[in-house]
Design a protein around this motif. Structure first.
Motif, mmCIF file in Angstrom:
data_model
loop_
_atom_site.group_PDB
_atom_site.id
_atom_site.type_symbol
_atom_site.label_atom_id
_atom_site.label_comp_id
_atom_site.label_asym_id
_atom_site.label_seq_id
_atom_site.Cartn_x
_atom_site.Cartn_y
_atom_site.Cartn_z
ATOM 1 N N THR A 12 0.870 -1.184 0.000
ATOM 2 C CA THR A 12 0.000 0.000 0.000
ATOM 3 C C THR A 12 0.898 1.222 0.000
ATOM 4 O OG1 THR A 12 -0.128 0.378 2.400
ATOM 5 C CG2 THR A 12 -1.656 -1.222 1.465
ATOM 6 N N PHE A 13 0.398 2.285 -0.612
ATOM 7 C CA PHE A 13 1.159 3.533 -0.616
ATOM 8 C C PHE A 13 0.216 4.680 -0.261
ATOM 9 C CE2 PHE A 13 2.842 7.323 -2.733
ATOM 10 C CZ PHE A 13 4.060 7.407 -2.066
ATOM 11 N N ASP A 14 0.505 5.332 0.866
ATOM 12 C CA ASP A 14 -0.288 6.493 1.313
ATOM 13 C C ASP A 14 -1.786 6.213 1.302
ATOM 14 O OD1 ASP A 14 1.490 8.305 2.207
ATOM 15 O OD2 ASP A 14 1.539 9.532 0.402
ATOM 16 N N LEU A 15 -2.165 5.043 1.780
ATOM 17 C CA LEU A 15 -3.575 4.631 1.712
ATOM 18 C C LEU A 15 -4.402 5.390 2.760
ATOM 19 C CD1 LEU A 15 -5.501 2.636 0.300
ATOM 20 C CD2 LEU A 15 -5.034 1.024 2.144
ATOM 21 N N VAL A 16 -5.497 5.966 2.293
ATOM 22 C CA VAL A 16 -6.392 6.730 3.179
ATOM 23 C C VAL A 16 -7.808 6.195 3.013
ATOM 24 C CG1 VAL A 16 -7.396 9.005 3.659
ATOM 25 C CG2 VAL A 16 -4.986 8.827 3.002
ATOM 26 N N LYS A 17 -8.499 5.995 4.138
ATOM 27 C CA LYS A 17 -9.932 5.719 4.095
ATOM 28 C C LYS A 17 -10.621 6.628 5.105
ATOM 29 C CE LYS A 17 -13.845 4.346 3.134
ATOM 30 N NZ LYS A 17 -14.436 4.771 1.857
ATOM 31 N N SER A 18 -11.461 7.507 4.610
ATOM 32 C CA SER A 18 -12.199 8.383 5.520
ATOM 33 C C SER A 18 -13.692 8.256 5.243
ATOM 34 C CB SER A 18 -11.733 9.832 5.363
ATOM 35 O OG SER A 18 -12.035 10.298 4.068
ATOM 36 N N PHE A 19 -14.473 8.634 6.226
ATOM 37 C CA PHE A 19 -15.934 8.544 6.126
ATOM 38 C C PHE A 19 -16.529 9.910 6.463
ATOM 39 C CE2 PHE A 19 -14.291 4.445 7.421
ATOM 40 C CZ PHE A 19 -14.936 3.560 6.579
ATOM 41 N N ALA A 20 -17.589 10.271 5.751
ATOM 42 C CA ALA A 20 -18.309 11.506 6.077
ATOM 43 C C ALA A 20 -19.225 11.212 7.260
ATOM 44 C CB ALA A 20 -19.128 11.964 4.875
ATOM 45 N N VAL A 21 -19.194 12.066 8.275
ATOM 46 C CA VAL A 21 -20.081 11.885 9.435
ATOM 47 C C VAL A 21 -20.780 13.205 9.732
ATOM 48 C CG1 VAL A 21 -18.815 10.005 10.559
ATOM 49 C CG2 VAL A 21 -18.138 12.352 10.999
ATOM 50 N N ARG A 22 -21.916 13.090 10.400
ATOM 51 C CA ARG A 22 -22.654 14.293 10.809
ATOM 52 C C ARG A 22 -22.615 14.380 12.322
ATOM 53 N NH1 ARG A 22 -25.743 17.287 7.647
ATOM 54 N NH2 ARG A 22 -25.834 16.739 5.454
ATOM 55 N N ARG A 23 -22.427 15.589 12.834
ATOM 56 C CA ARG A 23 -22.299 15.762 14.284
ATOM 57 C C ARG A 23 -23.236 16.855 14.762
ATOM 58 N NH1 ARG A 23 -16.353 17.320 15.118
ATOM 59 N NH2 ARG A 23 -16.565 16.441 17.181
ATOM 60 N N GLY A 24 -23.312 16.987 16.082
ATOM 61 C CA GLY A 24 -24.155 18.024 16.668
ATOM 62 C C GLY A 24 -25.524 17.462 16.997
ATOM 63 N N PHE A 25 -26.290 18.232 17.793
ATOM 64 C CA PHE A 25 -27.581 17.752 18.278
ATOM 65 C C PHE A 25 -28.531 17.407 17.132
ATOM 66 C CE2 PHE A 25 -31.729 18.250 20.385
ATOM 67 C CZ PHE A 25 -31.550 17.301 21.371
ATOM 68 N N PHE A 26 -28.526 18.235 16.117
ATOM 69 C CA PHE A 26 -29.394 17.974 14.961
ATOM 70 C C PHE A 26 -28.600 17.428 13.775
ATOM 71 C CE2 PHE A 26 -31.594 21.327 17.347
ATOM 72 C CZ PHE A 26 -32.757 20.639 17.643
ATOM 73 N N ALA A 27 -27.430 16.885 14.077
ATOM 74 C CA ALA A 27 -26.558 16.315 13.041
ATOM 75 C C ALA A 27 -26.335 17.310 11.907
ATOM 76 C CB ALA A 27 -27.155 15.001 12.515
ATOM 77 N N GLN A 28 -26.206 18.588 12.286
ATOM 78 C CA GLN A 28 -26.126 19.615 11.251
ATOM 79 C C GLN A 28 -24.702 19.871 10.785
ATOM 80 O OE1 GLN A 28 -26.188 19.992 14.389
ATOM 81 N NE2 GLN A 28 -26.166 22.090 15.152
ATOM 82 N N ARG A 29 -23.703 19.397 11.589
ATOM 83 C CA ARG A 29 -22.315 19.689 11.203
ATOM 84 C C ARG A 29 -21.718 18.489 10.475
ATOM 85 N NH1 ARG A 29 -18.640 20.673 15.649
ATOM 86 N NH2 ARG A 29 -20.178 19.866 17.077
ATOM 87 N N LYS A 30 -21.089 18.760 9.334
ATOM 88 C CA LYS A 30 -20.456 17.679 8.586
ATOM 89 C C LYS A 30 -18.977 17.603 8.961
ATOM 90 C CE LYS A 30 -23.250 18.081 4.437
ATOM 91 N NZ LYS A 30 -23.227 18.576 3.068
ATOM 92 N N SER A 31 -18.484 16.390 9.183
ATOM 93 C CA SER A 31 -17.055 16.212 9.478
ATOM 94 C C SER A 31 -16.562 14.990 8.724
ATOM 95 C CB SER A 31 -16.825 15.973 10.974
ATOM 96 O OG SER A 31 -17.287 17.046 11.710
ATOM 97 N N ARG A 32 -15.259 14.785 8.785
ATOM 98 C CA ARG A 32 -14.684 13.573 8.189
ATOM 99 C C ARG A 32 -13.983 12.771 9.263
ATOM 100 N NH1 ARG A 32 -15.933 13.177 3.258
ATOM 101 N NH2 ARG A 32 -15.045 11.126 2.969
#
Ligand code: SF4
Length: 344
Positions: free
Chosen positions: A8-28
């Motif tokens: 593997t070379f520089d392998l990245v796996k990220s997921f989009a998640v929602r945060r906050g009380f109303f899941a209004q904030r997007k994070s990775r």
């Protein structure tokens, strides 16, 4: 020089998640973060770390069951990232998985014959007779009686269920097995039997293993090299004996100190981990381990908290991601005797 089975070379796996009380904030959530490693043909690479460090996600990303966010995966001389699905399906036959919970991984409504022959049916390999003969042969190889074919998973013990899972993984004659915590859910007395079986199968079929475990003692028993993961990053990798007997990274030292010892030394106690693993969404800056590192304050806390250390070779075939690994090693010299973990 032979090409590695996996690179593997520089392998990245990220997921989009929602945060906050109303899941209004997007994070990775970055589960696998720029991992570069190789696994040689016929070798076992162990991968250790606490729960949530990304080791299982790395295994699934290697198999392309998770699509990598970026980076490369080479398997058996072929680039897997971006490979057309039909071609990927063929290549993936050569890379199979053994799961942590054998019962959950076996369909309780199918008997052992159906479970074992299913991969061959899906990939349209052989006639019904051929499939049955192969299932019988592999049952024998994993140490189960031939009459097991007509029985259901619930009729077997945990160790026997894992043997069925191993036989199923072998049905397509893979070159590599990704073993994801294959003995964690088994009784201690059965763990050694399954580990010995995996070693025998490797010798017989020339298999390559990625062995994922939170237990460094079990990992040392079966692995030629060990990689240590923390918050998605590889922080140390080297020969198993060197990793366990003379670890260079404070996190590896702490993992080894966590192996139960009836007579812990002072050094053993000092090395124990404090605090919880930070959230991979709010990764600490600099060295991600710095909030828990017992050396950060005494060395150069600012450098540890600001500058991310890169994996660098300190010894032949032994690399570490720590700014102060040389000083830590020098300080640890009189206390390099770690209790050698044993597999029961
Ligand atoms: Fe600890 Fe600093 Fe090394 Fe990170 S870089 S492991 S915080 S000493």
């Amino acid at each position: 020089m032979t090409e590695p089975m996996v690179a593997t070379f520089d392998l990245v796996k990220s997921f989009a998640v929602r945060r906050g009380f109303f899941a209004q904030r997007k994070s990775r959530l970055v589960a696998v973060d720029r991992v570069t490693l190789t696994i040689n043909v016929g070798e076992t690479l162990g991968l250790v770390g606490e729960s949530g460090c990304g080791k299982s996600t790395l295994g699934l990303t290697l198999m392309q069951l998770y699509e990598p966010t970026s980076g490369q995966v080479r398997f058996d001389g072929k680039d897997l990232v971006g490979m057309p699905p039909a071609q990927l399906n063929k290549v993936r036959r050569k890379m199979q998985m053994i799961y942590q919970d054998p019962y959950a991984s076996l369909d309780p409504r199918m008997n052992v014959e159906e479970i074992l022959t299913e991969p061959l049916v899906i990939h349209e390999v052989g006639s019904r007779q051929d499939r049955l003969a192969e299932a019988q042969r592999l049952l024998d190889v994993v140490g189960l009686p031939g009459d097991a074919l007509g029985r259901f998973p619930s009729e077997f013990s945990g160790g026997q269920q894992q043997r069925i899972g191993i036989a199923r993984a072998l049905m397509l004659q893979p070159k590599m097995l990704i073993c994801d915590e294959p003995v964690s859910s088994l009784d201690v007395s059965v763990q050694a039997q399954i580990l010995n079986l995996l070693r025998d199968l490797q010798a017989e079929f020339g298999l390559t293993y990625l062995f994922i475990s939170h237990n460094i003692a079990v990992t040392r028993f079966i692995s030629r090299r060990i990689g240590v993961m923390y918050l998605g990053r590889l922080v140390e990798i080297g020969p198993s004996a060197a990793i366990v007997d003379n670890p260079l990274h404070p996190y590896t030292q702490a993992l080894i100190a966590a192996v139960p010892d009836p007579h812990p030394s002072d050094i053993h106690r000092q090395r124990k981990l404090s605090g919880d693993v930070p959230s991979p969404i709010d990764r600490p800056t600099g060295c991600a381990f710095h909030p828990r590192c017992r050396f950060a304050a005494s060395f150069d806390e600012e450098r540890c908290s600001r500058v991310e250390p890169q994996l660098r070779a300190l010894r032949p075939d032994h690399a570490v991601a720590c700014h102060f690994a040389e000083r830590i090693t020098a300080q640890s010299a009189p206390a390099t005797h770690n209790p050698t973990p044993k597999v029961a």
